[in-house]
Design a protein around this motif. Structure first.
Motif: not given
Length: 121
Positions: A94-121
């Motif tokens: 998962c990724k998000a672009r999030i605006s954070v207010r510090t000395s101004g308003l800035y956009e940062y990019q954040y990543w979540g931890q991965g989650t494994l999806v396994t599809v068996s045939s």
């Protein structure tokens, strides 16, 4: 700011899974949330994304099978994955672009931890 992803697992081909990603912390706004996947030895690719205005985008290989949605009240994005195929097997991030207010308003990019999806045939 943290992103907490969940919902991966093992499923048979043709089955369904729903991934969730919740953003938490002190921030001004979430501008974009998306799901990416990365197979071993390959670059991470955007699977689906959704903007603040509700605009969505999908990689061609999942169109018609995956649906991304967002609950703004819960700061959470979902990826409903139907008709899963073995080639959908990957670690999903998962990724998000999030605006954070510090000395101004800035956009940062954040990543979540991965989650494994396994599809068996």
């Amino acid at each position: 700011v943290q992103l907490q992803a969940s919902g991966g697992g093992l499923v048979q081909a043709g089955g369904s899974l729903r991934l969730s990603c919740a953003a938490s912390g002190n921030f001004f706004s979430i501008n974009f949330m998306g799901w990416y996947r990365q197979a071993p030895g390959k670059q991470r690719e955007l699977v689906a994304g959704i903007t603040t205005g509700g605009g969505t985008s999908y990689v061609d290989s999942v169109k018609g099978r995956f649906t991304i949605s967002r609950d703004s009240d819960k700061n959470t994005v979902y990826l409903q994955m139907n008709s899963l195929k073995p080639e959908d097997t990957d670690v999903y991030y998962c990724k998000a672009r999030i605006s954070v207010r510090t000395s101004g308003l800035y956009e940062y990019q954040y990543w979540g931890q991965g989650t494994l999806v396994t599809v068996s045939s």
